[in-house]
Scaffold this motif. Structure first.
Motif, PDB file in Angstrom:
ATOM      1  N   TYR A   1       0.807  -1.222   0.000  1.00 56.76           N
ATOM      2  CA  TYR A   1       0.000   0.000   0.000  1.00 56.76           C
ATOM      3  C   TYR A   1       0.843   1.276   0.000  1.00 56.76           C
ATOM      4  O   TYR A   1       0.356   2.351   0.328  1.00 56.76           O
ATOM      5  N   GLY A   2       2.107   1.136  -0.383  1.00 54.83           N
ATOM      6  CA  GLY A   2       2.963   2.292  -0.613  1.00 54.83           C
ATOM      7  C   GLY A   2       3.248   2.342  -2.096  1.00 54.83           C
ATOM      8  O   GLY A   2       2.335   2.539  -2.902  1.00 54.83           O
ATOM      9  N   ASP A   3       4.501   2.119  -2.500  1.00 60.19           N
ATOM     10  CA  ASP A   3       4.812   2.106  -3.924  1.00 60.19           C
ATOM     11  C   ASP A   3       4.180   0.930  -4.651  1.00 60.19           C
ATOM     12  O   ASP A   3       4.122   0.914  -5.883  1.00 60.19           O
ATOM     13  N   ALA A   4       3.671  -0.073  -3.904  1.00 59.34           N
ATOM     14  CA  ALA A   4       3.001  -1.211  -4.529  1.00 59.34           C
ATOM     15  C   ALA A   4       1.576  -0.882  -4.956  1.00 59.34           C
ATOM     16  O   ALA A   4       0.929  -1.682  -5.636  1.00 59.34           O
ATOM     17  N   ALA A   5       1.060   0.284  -4.552  1.00 58.28           N
ATOM     18  CA  ALA A   5      -0.306   0.671  -4.899  1.00 58.28           C
ATOM     19  C   ALA A   5      -0.326   1.458  -6.205  1.00 58.28           C
ATOM     20  O   ALA A   5       0.684   1.629  -6.871  1.00 58.28           O
ATOM     21  N   GLY A   6      -1.511   1.945  -6.575  1.00 58.92           N
ATOM     22  CA  GLY A   6      -1.680   2.707  -7.805  1.00 58.92           C
ATOM     23  C   GLY A   6      -2.929   2.265  -8.536  1.00 58.92           C
ATOM     24  O   GLY A   6      -3.631   1.345  -8.099  1.00 58.92           O
ATOM     25  N   ASP A   7      -3.220   2.909  -9.669  1.00 57.95           N
ATOM     26  CA  ASP A   7      -4.392   2.560 -10.477  1.00 57.95           C
ATOM     27  C   ASP A   7      -4.064   1.556 -11.566  1.00 57.95           C
ATOM     28  O   ASP A   7      -4.884   0.702 -11.896  1.00 57.95           O
ATOM     29  N   PHE A   8      -2.873   1.670 -12.141  1.00 57.47           N
ATOM     30  CA  PHE A   8      -2.456   0.727 -13.186  1.00 57.47           C
ATOM     31  C   PHE A   8      -0.939   0.632 -13.171  1.00 57.47           C
ATOM     32  O   PHE A   8      -0.250   1.507 -12.657  1.00 57.47           O
TER      33      PHE A   8
END
Length: 262
Positions: free
Chosen positions: A161-168
């Motif tokens: 839920y840090g750099d592993a997150a995002g929309d795509f």
């Protein structure tokens, strides 16, 4: 499963087309993308792919130092090279604010050294992701880009839920070496694409911390070639697989061999 043969021109074209298609299906012709720019190969290559796919006017780069960032000149070099709109948001006050709130709540003692290494590593990454979403919300009609690569995900070297997150996630299923090849193909400065990956906090490279090279990970993943750390790599893969399964972002999936289930 096909034999491993990385055609950089073909793959680059496919990633660009995938980005265009995903944005079209999940936005419109005015949708912009927000990306954190660290000055490393991943954010640099993804930024270049986004510019090629959408045009520089739809790409927003965000630099997010935590206080002083010694290599921020690399981030600025990328932004200048691509000519994209950009913001610099220093997260130091936000990070210190959370630390102060934890002390006030009694979660930790008044001694700042009481914060665990995990807290110190992961909290800034999560603040940065919150910053990207905040900028996207403020501008409107934006999508946040994930810049993690396959090699990192296989051994769990990203913040949940840090750099592993995002929309795509355009490069989520491409190895570090494949990302470098795409960056070179797109004409990025070698000082960015061939920069040793690092979290920018502990003074060590990712590979120093892991105890093995990404090349060894890539050889195992793409060719099933088992190096001296194959068991260690496989153990890390198994221990961190839950992260990838929970955060299963839309991503480009190349027709390349992969000897891991991910």
């Amino acid at each position: 499963m096909s034999e491993y043969n990385f055609d950089v021109e073909k793959i680059t074209g496919e990633v660009v087309a995938w980005i265009q298609r995903w944005i079209s299906e999940n936005g419109n012709d005015k949708t912009k993308v927000v990306i954190g720019v660290s000055g490393g190969k991943d954010s640099s290559t993804v930024s270049a792919l986004l510019v090629k796919a959408l045009g520089k006017d739809r790409v927003i780069g965000v630099m997010m130092p935590n206080g002083e960032q010694k290599d921020i000149s690399d981030s600025k070099a990328l932004i200048e090279h691509l000519g994209i709109k950009n913001f610099t948001v220093n997260i130091k006050k936000a990070y210190e604010g959370i630390q102060s709130a934890f002390k006030d709540a009694g979660v930790v003692s008044s001694d700042s050294d009481s914060f665990s290494p995990v807290f110190k590593t992961n909290t800034p990454a999560r603040l940065r992701m919150a910053t990207l979403y905040g900028i996207g919300a403020q501008i409107g009609n934006c999508r946040v880009v994930n810049t993690c690569n396959l090699s990192e995900d296989l051994v769990g070297y990203s913040t949940f839920y840090g750099d592993a997150a995002g929309d795509f996630a355009p490069i989520n299923k491409l190895t570090t070496e494949e990302v470098v090849a795409i960056g070179d193909y797109l004409g990025l400065p070698p000082s960015l694409t061939h920069k040793a990956p690092s979290d920018g906090m502990c003074g060590k490279t990712d590979e120093d911390n892991l105890g093995f090279t990404y090349h060894e990970v890539n050889e195992l993943a793409r060719k099933n070639i088992k190096g001296p750390n194959a068991e260690k790599i496989t153990a890390k893969y198994k221990a961190n697989l839950f992260k990838v399964k929970i955060i299963d972002l839309p991503c480009y999936r190349p027709d390349l061999p992969l000897f891991f289930e991910i």
